[in-house]
Design an enzyme around this catalytic site. Structure first.
Site, PDB file in Angstrom:
ATOM      1  N   GLY A  73      26.100 -25.610  31.929  1.00 38.82           N
ATOM      2  CA  GLY A  73      26.088 -24.558  30.881  1.00 38.82           C
ATOM      3  C   GLY A  73      26.032 -25.245  29.412  1.00 38.82           C
ATOM      4  CB  SER A  74      29.049 -26.444  27.220  1.00 40.18           C
ATOM      5  OG  SER A  74      29.367 -25.052  26.879  1.00 40.18           O
ATOM      6  CB  ILE A 124      17.701 -16.220  32.461  1.00 39.09           C
ATOM      7  CG1 ILE A 124      18.024 -17.789  33.041  1.00 39.09           C
ATOM      8  CG2 ILE A 124      16.374 -16.395  31.669  1.00 39.09           C
ATOM      9  CD1 ILE A 124      18.599 -18.708  32.100  1.00 39.09           C
ATOM     10  CB  ILE A 184      42.593   2.034  16.199  1.00 38.85           C
ATOM     11  CG1 ILE A 184      43.238   0.959  15.116  1.00 38.85           C
ATOM     12  CG2 ILE A 184      42.529   3.509  15.340  1.00 38.85           C
ATOM     13  CD1 ILE A 184      42.438   0.494  13.939  1.00 38.85           C
ATOM     14  N   GLY A 195      44.453   5.392  24.396  1.00 46.80           N
ATOM     15  CA  GLY A 195      44.049   5.730  25.598  1.00 46.80           C
ATOM     16  C   GLY A 195      42.245   6.153  25.532  1.00 46.80           C
ATOM     17  CD  GLU A 211      21.282 -17.602  21.540  1.00 43.55           C
ATOM     18  OE1 GLU A 211      20.862 -18.077  20.404  1.00 43.55           O
ATOM     19  OE2 GLU A 211      20.699 -16.334  21.817  1.00 43.55           O
ATOM     20  CB  THR A 259      31.487 -22.145  24.330  1.00 46.01           C
ATOM     21  OG1 THR A 259      31.576 -23.574  23.944  1.00 46.01           O
ATOM     22  CG2 THR A 259      30.973 -21.969  25.742  1.00 46.01           C
TER      23      THR A 259
END
Length: 379
Positions: A128-129, A154, A337, A340, A363, A365
């Site tokens: 990944g990274s 993807i 804000i 529920g 794209e 981290t």
């Protein structure tokens, strides 16, 4: 200040988002369904061609125009926004930036019109990274590349209108012993190329995301995108640009949280007053507006730098880092804000809350953005 053209575009997309996307997107979202008609209408508006030159069939706009569009779309819904963002910055842009004249002529017209989509196959189950950990391999056999491996997460890779996936693969070994990584175009429907069922995702539920499998996939040698061994440099450039777009999308989500919280604070009453009369709510919404505003300034700066040809790598990382983290915070505060009601999936803020977290991951981290900034500062 934005130009008249940019302001007109922003207003047009804002109307489209409110009048076309907002009334229907909740149903698509809950069904995990791809909104083909919305995509078609975005194509008719020319949105998929915004940053591409007119000679390529595009609108001749700049990257800021794309970012303004993404902000306005994400102000209402991120699934639609990421569909456009990925189609342009990850799908069509690599072919525009690095393709041959023949590749551009074959693929770009349908992509910039929005009639077809393209995807960018970079992330793998174990890479990944650390994109340098790519294990998907491509071997040149005569006049064909033979590809074996897998890609995951993807976007736009499995729709009915997806035409290709650009795939990074190890194609050899560099003189220093590192992996030679190249980029290859794989058309949809190529034998051995399997698109697995879509993921069940926390957010972005009306966007298209799949794992891809490549088993002895053969494509012509001419499908190599750019010079052999330049795949790593290519995707770094593409990701740098894409981070500005993601920052714009995150800004839209942050501003959408402000919009919804303002409306709710005026309408909801407690203890004999609209809850917006209470200082605690006033301060929450004020802080949310500050986050949205500063995020906007950051992505505007990065987009202008990109458009002027200046170095924009650090500015893109700053914009992406700041805007994505602000989006997560604003989504949490908007949910608080709404009480529920903010926990009910039918409400926009619930979608915002579900959509926000991926912005700190996709794209690049937040940790990667901090590494880029620190490296650029020579720390």
């Amino acid at each position: 200040m934005l130009s008249e053209e940019h302001e007109a575009l922003r207003a047009s997309v804002r109307d489209f988002a409110r009048e076309v996307v907002a009334p229907v997107i909740g149903e698509f979202y809950e069904k995990h369904a791809f909104p083909y008609e919305i995509v078609r209408r975005m194509g008719a508006m020319g949105l998929f061609g915004l940053p591409f030159p007119e000679e390529a069939g595009g609108m001749g706009g700049d990257y800021l125009a794309l970012c303004l569009t993404l902000e306005e779309l994400a102000r209402v819904d991120s699934s639609v926004a990421i569909t456009l963002e990925a189609a342009i910055s990850l799908g069509a842009m690599p072919i525009h930036r690095f393709g041959t004249d023949e590749q551009r002529a074959r693929w770009l017209p349908d992509l910039v019109s929005g009639e077809r989509l393209a995807a960018f196959g970079l992330t793998e189950p174990g890479a990944g990274s650390d994109a340098g950990g790519t294990v998907t391999r491509a071997v040149l056999d005569g006049d064909e590349w033979v590809i074996n491996g897998a890609k995951c997460f993807i976007t736009n890779s499995g729709t009915d209108i997806t035409s290709l996936v650009t795939v990074t693969a190890v194609t050899g070994t560099n003189p220093d012993g590192s992996k030679e990584i190249s980029t290859i175009i794989v058309p949809s429907g190529t034998p051995g190329f399997t698109v697995l069922p879509g993921y069940s995702k926390v957010g972005w539920c009306a966007s298209d995301t799949h794992e891809l499998i490549f088993e002895d996939v053969r494509v012509p040698a001419g499908n190599l995108l750019g010079p052999r061994g330049r795949g790593f440099a290519q995707f770094l450039r593409i990701l740098d640009e894409g981070r500005i777009a993601i920052a714009a999308l995150a800004t839209g989500l942050s501003q959408g949280c402000v919009d919804e919280s303002l409306a709710y604070a005026r309408a909801r009453h407690a203890f004999g007053h609209a809850i917006g009369d209470f200082q605690a709510i006033k301060f929450k919404i004020s802080d949310m507006e500050v986050r949205a505003h500063t995020s906007r300034l950051a992505y505007h700066d990065a987009a202008v730098r990109l458009g002027s040809g200046a170095d924009f790598k650090r500015a893109a990382a700053i914009a992406k880092l700041h805007a994505s983290e602000c989006a997560v915070t604003n989504a949490r505060e908007a949910t608080q804000i709404h009480g529920g009601y903010g926990f009910i999936n039918e409400t926009p803020v619930a979608r915002f809350w579900r959509d926000a977290k991926i912005l700190e991951i996709g794209e690049g981290t937040s940790e990667i953005q901090r590494m880029i900034i620190a490296r650029d500062l020579a720390i």
